[in-house]
Design an enzyme around this catalytic site. Structure first.
Site, PDB file in Angstrom:
ATOM      1  N   LYS A  22       0.854  -1.183   0.000  1.00  0.00           N
ATOM      2  CA  LYS A  22       0.000   0.000   0.000  1.00  0.00           C
ATOM      3  C   LYS A  22       0.894   1.239   0.000  1.00  0.00           C
ATOM      4  O   LYS A  22       1.787   1.371   0.848  1.00  0.00           O
ATOM      5  CB  LYS A  22      -0.832  -0.039   1.287  1.00  0.00           C
ATOM      6  CG  LYS A  22      -2.270   0.376   1.154  1.00  0.00           C
ATOM      7  CD  LYS A  22      -2.920   0.221   2.520  1.00  0.00           C
ATOM      8  CE  LYS A  22      -4.369   0.523   2.498  1.00  0.00           C
ATOM      9  NZ  LYS A  22      -4.934   0.571   3.857  1.00  0.00           N
TER      10      LYS A  22
HETATM   11  C1  E4P Z   1      -8.414   1.316   3.946  1.00  0.00           C
HETATM   12  O1  E4P Z   1      -7.558   0.631   3.437  1.00  0.00           O
HETATM   13  C2  E4P Z   1      -8.227   2.039   5.219  1.00  0.00           C
HETATM   14  O2  E4P Z   1      -7.508   1.215   6.092  1.00  0.00           O
HETATM   15  C3  E4P Z   1      -9.524   2.371   5.911  1.00  0.00           C
HETATM   16  O3  E4P Z   1     -10.644   1.995   5.177  1.00  0.00           O
HETATM   17  C4  E4P Z   1      -9.567   3.733   6.512  1.00  0.00           C
HETATM   18  O4  E4P Z   1     -10.818   3.917   7.133  1.00  0.00           O
HETATM   19  P1  E4P Z   1     -11.118   5.051   8.207  1.00  0.00           P
HETATM   20  O5  E4P Z   1     -11.403   6.324   7.486  1.00  0.00           O
HETATM   21  O6  E4P Z   1     -12.326   4.557   8.946  1.00  0.00           O
HETATM   22  O7  E4P Z   1      -9.899   5.133   9.079  1.00  0.00           O
END
Ligand code: E4P
Length: 218
Positions: free
Chosen positions: A83
């Protein structure tokens, strides 16, 4: 639509994976911090539970260092997806890593133009954060719909739309309606998708009537 679970809680992942409903996992530095565990160990363990893509995020901010970290993360298991954040450096790292054969999830996407760049950089997944857009008064799902339209306009863009920052069942429903490829959902949201008050009410009535018959199936 595929379901990924958005957590670094190994026990939650194990329990949910046993249902056969989990196609992959996403983690981020905040979720790793919440787990209180060693990053590499957690990712390695998750990869033994789930065969599908498991996102592990780099923490460097400069291209060469991102690539170096990404390559190290990719060695943890064959299903690790690297990522990288949607920055200029992240896009360059994405290009280098995907050209080397790695899966890359470009994260922290908040606009269709960003998603277009990520696809051109060869991203395997693009992660629009819809909940965080809703939080600032925008409609996060509009961005997902725009990305779907743009990607469908060009055969050369094969990046999968991974809807992230999902806060509830309605986000899941809208993601599926918009034709998203993947929704990454917190465990509680995934469990909640099975629930409806009329299901509970209907089941209680069926069981009460069945009781009156005095019969048993086994
Ligand atoms: C996605 O890969 C992220 O880890 C996640 O969906 C972030 O979500 P949040 O805005 O609830 O922290």
């Amino acid at each position: 639509m595929k379901f990924f679970v958005d957590t670094a809680d190994v026990e939650e992942i194990r329990e949910l994976a046993a249902t056969g409903l989990v196609d992959g996992v996403t983690t981020n530095p905040s979720l790793i911090a919440k787990s209180g565990r060693d990053f590499t160990e957690v990712v390695k363990e998750i990869c033994t539970i789930v065969d599908g893509p498991v996102s592990a995020e780099v923490t460097a901010t400069e291209t060469d260092a991102m690539v170096e970290e990404g390559r190290k993360l990719a060695q943890i298991a064959k299903n690790v997806t690297i990522k990288v954040p949607l920055t200029w450096d992240g896009l360059k790292a994405c290009r280098t890593l995907t050209q080397g054969g790695a899966m890359v999830n470009v994260t922290l996407c908040f606009s269709a133009n960003q998603a277009l760049l990520a696809a051109k950089a060869g991203a395997t997944f693009i992660s629009p954060f819809i909940g965080r857009l809703d939080d600032i008064g925008e409609d996060g799902m509009d961005v997902v719909r725009d990305i779907r339209t743009i990607y469908d306009n060009y055969d050369a863009l094969s990046t999968q739309i991974l809807v992230a920052s999902i806060r509830g069942g309605d986000h899941v429903r809208q993601a599926a309606l918009a034709g998203a490829d993947v929704a990454t959902v917190p465990p509680a949201v995934l469990r909640g998708l099975s629930e409806h008050p009329l299901t509970d009410k209907g089941l209680a009535a069926f069981l009460a009537d069945w009781e009156k018959t005095g019969q048993s199936i086994l």
